[in-house]
Design a protein around this motif. Structure first.
Motif, PDB file in Angstrom:
ATOM      1  N   GLN A 173      -9.795   6.969 -12.560  1.00 54.29           N
ATOM      2  CA  GLN A 173      -8.624   6.493 -11.837  1.00 54.29           C
ATOM      3  C   GLN A 173      -7.364   7.205 -12.316  1.00 54.29           C
ATOM      4  O   GLN A 173      -6.502   7.592 -11.513  1.00 54.29           O
ATOM      5  N   ASP A 190      -4.893   9.371 -10.047  1.00 50.25           N
ATOM      6  CA  ASP A 190      -3.496   8.947  -9.911  1.00 50.25           C
ATOM      7  C   ASP A 190      -2.528  10.072 -10.276  1.00 50.25           C
ATOM      8  O   ASP A 190      -1.495  10.254  -9.616  1.00 50.25           O
ATOM      9  N   SER A 249      -8.288   2.897  -2.688  1.00 48.47           N
ATOM     10  CA  SER A 249      -8.855   3.372  -3.954  1.00 48.47           C
ATOM     11  C   SER A 249      -8.938   4.891  -4.014  1.00 48.47           C
ATOM     12  O   SER A 249      -9.006   5.476  -5.084  1.00 48.47           O
ATOM     13  N   GLU A 250      -8.939   5.569  -2.853  1.00 50.52           N
ATOM     14  CA  GLU A 250      -9.026   7.024  -2.842  1.00 50.52           C
ATOM     15  C   GLU A 250      -7.685   7.688  -3.144  1.00 50.52           C
ATOM     16  O   GLU A 250      -7.613   8.912  -3.224  1.00 50.52           O
ATOM     17  N   ASN A 251      -6.648   6.899  -3.281  1.00 46.06           N
ATOM     18  CA  ASN A 251      -5.314   7.401  -3.605  1.00 46.06           C
ATOM     19  C   ASN A 251      -4.640   8.150  -2.473  1.00 46.06           C
ATOM     20  O   ASN A 251      -3.540   7.806  -2.078  1.00 46.06           O
ATOM     21  N   GLU A 254      -5.714  -4.178 -10.293  1.00 53.65           N
ATOM     22  CA  GLU A 254      -6.389  -3.587  -9.144  1.00 53.65           C
ATOM     23  C   GLU A 254      -6.840  -2.168  -9.470  1.00 53.65           C
ATOM     24  O   GLU A 254      -6.097  -1.362 -10.015  1.00 53.65           O
ATOM     25  N   TYR A 255      -8.098  -1.871  -9.108  1.00 49.70           N
ATOM     26  CA  TYR A 255      -8.720  -0.553  -9.304  1.00 49.70           C
ATOM     27  C   TYR A 255      -8.784  -0.147 -10.783  1.00 49.70           C
ATOM     28  O   TYR A 255      -8.836   1.043 -11.101  1.00 49.70           O
ATOM     29  N   ASP A 256      -8.785  -1.126 -11.706  1.00 49.67           N
ATOM     30  CA  ASP A 256      -8.775  -0.810 -13.145  1.00 49.67           C
ATOM     31  C   ASP A 256      -7.638   0.160 -13.475  1.00 49.67           C
ATOM     32  O   ASP A 256      -7.789   1.066 -14.287  1.00 49.67           O
ATOM     33  N   ARG A 257      -6.507  -0.052 -12.845  1.00 52.58           N
ATOM     34  CA  ARG A 257      -5.378   0.858 -13.006  1.00 52.58           C
ATOM     35  C   ARG A 257      -4.332   0.200 -13.897  1.00 52.58           C
ATOM     36  O   ARG A 257      -3.833  -0.879 -13.600  1.00 52.58           O
ATOM     37  N   GLU A 301      -7.823  -1.042   1.794  1.00 54.49           N
ATOM     38  CA  GLU A 301      -8.383  -0.286   0.681  1.00 54.49           C
ATOM     39  C   GLU A 301      -7.592   1.000   0.474  1.00 54.49           C
ATOM     40  O   GLU A 301      -7.332   1.742   1.420  1.00 54.49           O
ATOM     41  N   ARG A 347     -14.171   4.281 -15.729  1.00 55.78           N
ATOM     42  CA  ARG A 347     -13.391   4.044 -14.507  1.00 55.78           C
ATOM     43  C   ARG A 347     -11.910   4.329 -14.742  1.00 55.78           C
ATOM     44  O   ARG A 347     -11.223   4.858 -13.870  1.00 55.78           O
ATOM     45  N   ARG A 405       0.864  -1.173   0.000  1.00 51.72           N
ATOM     46  CA  ARG A 405       0.000   0.000   0.000  1.00 51.72           C
ATOM     47  C   ARG A 405       0.900   1.222   0.000  1.00 51.72           C
ATOM     48  O   ARG A 405       1.865   1.309   0.767  1.00 51.72           O
TER      49      ARG A 405
END
Length: 706
Positions: free
Chosen positions: A250, A254, A59-61, A592-595, A57, A246, A4
């Motif tokens: 994202q 990012d 996902s909020e960056n 992960e996270y459609d990244r 989690e 998405r 993370r």
């Protein structure tokens, strides 16, 4: 390897998914700023035992939320704590140079419980190059750790004569604090009662003055507001293609987390966790990709690169006057000149990319005053290209490593095995890369356009003449008849390095190729040899150097694909561009996270889902910005503030029927468009155009403008 990572400006935290920083971890976990690790241990324990991870989690960056619980605890005297009695939430973010970690505990046991929480911390102040095993050298020494009121402080005196400190404070009275690095809190909670303690960890270097640490709530609100401001200042996209939607969201988030300001305006650092510093090539390309969404990123990037532009001949740093840097580092080894990254200039492409970004920024914004402001930097960059980049006067810009601790291959494929002949021999430098010649051509033609706009016809004519000669010679020297494709490079003997690679695909964007050659290049790039189904490989399948799990010799890099697909769109090869986009979108579904990561392996899509590259950075700036180029490509959007025209020729993907793009900043106004596809026909609506520029379309087949 799972991890993370969170970042804000030049501070980042790398931890395990459970939030811990464990010592001697192979991935170098820690809290970092200025290439120094200010925490190498941050462990949380309940009653002396490790909690159990429930979810992690990020996902909020800008914030990570980690949920844990206690294991079952009993001894010979009986029950200590029933399993899953305590919900433990770790919520963390960084703002204004401070890491905030809120530890919240909630009791789900039917009765009142008492337990202890121990936070174990340690700081080794290790230089990032040592952490990663790249370097050893003379370093400073730890000078102690002590408790000062409501703070635990670790101190270090560096070999660079800078003192470094890690300050750890808290908002709840601890039951004990040890100068060995253990902070203990006691909790007594009734059923469903919850309580929180906040840790604040602040790195300090030298005598720098730090602002007073904000309360956590205020710091978090400030951070969220900055993200809201970013979203409001960026182009808005809505589409019925959910995966693309998405990816866009994202990608924008990012890029925001990667934005950094070292004193000249915000720009994207290369990527996390290891490249959170100014990078010439990476930052310039990411800013170029961002132009349709937020052109001000380009301005901050250009000012940062101009500030670090080469001033002298310095072989240790591969520096020459006018050269744009490759990478700058701020740690102890750099400050003591044990590594040449202060900055290091071993990149052959950053200088023409600097000129390309400046040209494209002005084309999008009309900001000719900024071009005039950077006139000295432009002149110096062309001096480097013509004098130092082309030392033998053959019109081609080449690279050769001079620094003993520098980089041998100095294009974007900078690993040692990336420039390989078809017989498997590695090319010897000086090496002239195909894409670099395209960048130089594009830079000269682009800056010539700006010279004409500021009434400097002589300078414009000279650049055009030079570009025309380069175009002719490139075609003569790089073209390979038997494969109808361009060589990746010319080696030290001016012999073609004939391996089929993605590099010549970048030349499409420069518009340096004639129509017949465009056809051959486009066909090769989307052939089974180069296109895996998930994207264009860096090297063609079947070549002697091909390896789908290599870094540069068969893997797939999203940013590489993005420059190619923009070039395909620019030269009218939209069907091929859409094919590339479709593959990358399909690949993104599996990450992960459609990244989209920095890179992934080049195996064919027929074998199943894409294969991860083991140490790819994520988020990575030019990978994050790749989906944003999809929008420019689908719109075939190329504005020109000099001619006051906006070229627009939308062509949606097969499986999308609607695309709405609002608030594209062009010139001093905005452009908003909606594209809808019905019964095989595409309808384009210009919802708003306050730019004063004419929208020019080639009136594609089955496209109607409202």
């Amino acid at each position: 390897m799972e991890y993370r990572v969170i970042k804000e400006n030049d501070v980042f935290l790398l931890s395990e998914p459970n939030g811990n920083i464990t010592k001697e971890h192979p991935y170098g976990l820690g809290l970092y700023t200025k290439d120094t690790r200010f925490l190498n241990k941050l462990n949380l324990k309940i009653n002396g035992e490790n909690p159990v991870l429930l979810s992690s989690e990020a996902s909020e960056n800008y914030m990570a939320t980690i949920l844990l619980t206690n294991p079952h605890m009993e001894d010979e005297k009986g029950l200590i704590l029933w399993r899953e009695s305590v919900e433990i939430e770790r919520k963390r973010f960084i703002n204004k140079g401070v890491l905030y970690e809120a530890l919240k505990f909630k009791n789900y046991f039917p009765k009142t419980i008492t337990f202890s929480i121990t936070v174990e911390v340690e700081a080794d102040f290790m230089d990032m190059f040592i952490v990663r095993g790249f370097q050893t050298g003379k370093v400073g020494r730890r000078t102690g750790q002590f408790v000062d009121g409501e703070q635990l402080i670790f101190t270090y005196d560096g070999a660079d004569n800078l003192s470094r400190r890690t300050l750890i404070s808290w908002n709840k009275q601890p039951s004990s604090v040890s100068d060995l690095g253990e902070i203990m809190f006691e909790f007594t909670l009734e059923h469903e009662q919850e309580e929180e303690v906040v840790l604040m960890i602040q790195p300090q270097i030298g005598e720098e003055k730090k602002d007073k640490i904000l309360p956590m709530k205020k710091a978090l609100n400030d951070l969220r507001n900055s993200y809201t401001k970013w979203e409001n200042s960026s182009t808005k996209v809505k589409t019925d293609h959910q995966i693309l939607q998405r990816l866009i969201s994202q990608g924008l988030n990012d890029i925001r987390v990667l934005l950094t300001d070292v004193g000249y305006g915000q720009f994207p650092v290369a990527g996390l966790p290891w490249y959170g510093v100014p990078f010439g090539r990476d930052s310039l390309i990411a800013a170029l990709q961002m132009l349709p969404f937020n052109p001000q990123v380009a301005k901050g990037t250009l000012k940062t690169m101009a500030a670090y532009q080469g001033k002298e001949n310095n072989p240790w740093r591969d520096e020459q006057p006018g050269k744009i840097m490759h990478e700058v580092r701020y740690g102890e080894l750099a400050n003591t000149d044990q590594i040449p990254f202060t900055p290091y200039y071993g990149t052959v492409d950053a200088t023409p990319l600097f000129l390309i970004l400046l040209t494209e920024y002005v084309k999008w914004t009309g900001d000719l005053e900024f071009f005039k402001e950077l006139q000295g930097n432009v002149d110096a960059a062309f001096t480097w290209i013509d004098k130092y980049g082309d030392k033998d006067g053959d019109l081609f810009v080449e690279y050769h490593q001079e620094s003993s601790k520098g980089i041998a291959n100095q294009g974007w494929k900078d690993s040692g095995d990336s420039i390989v002949h078809r017989n498997g021999d590695y090319a010897e430098s000086p090496i002239a890369l195909a894409e670099v010649q395209g960048y130089v051509y594009q830079a000269k033609m682009g800056i010539a356009l700006l010279y004409e706009a500021v009434n400097k016809p002589k300078e414009a004519t000279l650049l055009k003449e030079q570009a025309t000669l380069l175009k002719k010679k490139f075609d003569e020297q790089f073209w390979i008849d038997d494969v109808s494709f361009y060589a990746i490079a010319l080696d030290q003997n001016k012999e073609k390095v004939g391996t089929i690679t993605s590099n010549p695909g970048h030349v499409l964007l420069s518009e340096m190729l004639n129509e017949e050659k465009v056809e051959h290049v486009a066909s090769m790039l989307v052939s089974d040899k180069m296109y895996s189904g998930y994207g264009i490989r860096t090297m063609g399948e079947g070549e002697s150097g091909y390896n789908p799990i290599s870094y540069h010799d068969g893997s797939i890099w999203p940013h590489d694909n993005s420059l190619i697909l923009l070039g395909l769109s620019k030269v009218g090869k939209q069907e091929e561009a859409n094919k590339v986009m479709q593959g990358l979108i399909e690949a993104a579904k599996h990450f992960e996270y459609d990244r989209l990561p920095e890179l992934f392996c080049g195996y064919s899509s027929r074998l199943g889902k894409p294969v991860k590259y083991p140490v790819a950075c994520s988020p990575h700036a030019w990978a994050a910005a790749t989906p944003l180029t999809f929008i420019q490509s689908l719109l075939q959007l190329f504005p020109n503030s000099i001619s006051k025209e906006i070229h627009l020729n939308p062509c949606l993907l097969d499986n999308m029927n609607e695309l709405n793009v609002q608030g594209i900043n062009i010139g001093e106004g905005i452009l908003s468009v909606t594209i809808k596809k019905e019964a095989g026909e595409t309808f384009v609506s210009i919802d708003e155009n306050t730019t004063g520029y004419e929208v020019v379309s080639s009136k594609c087949k089955n496209v109607t403008y409202n």
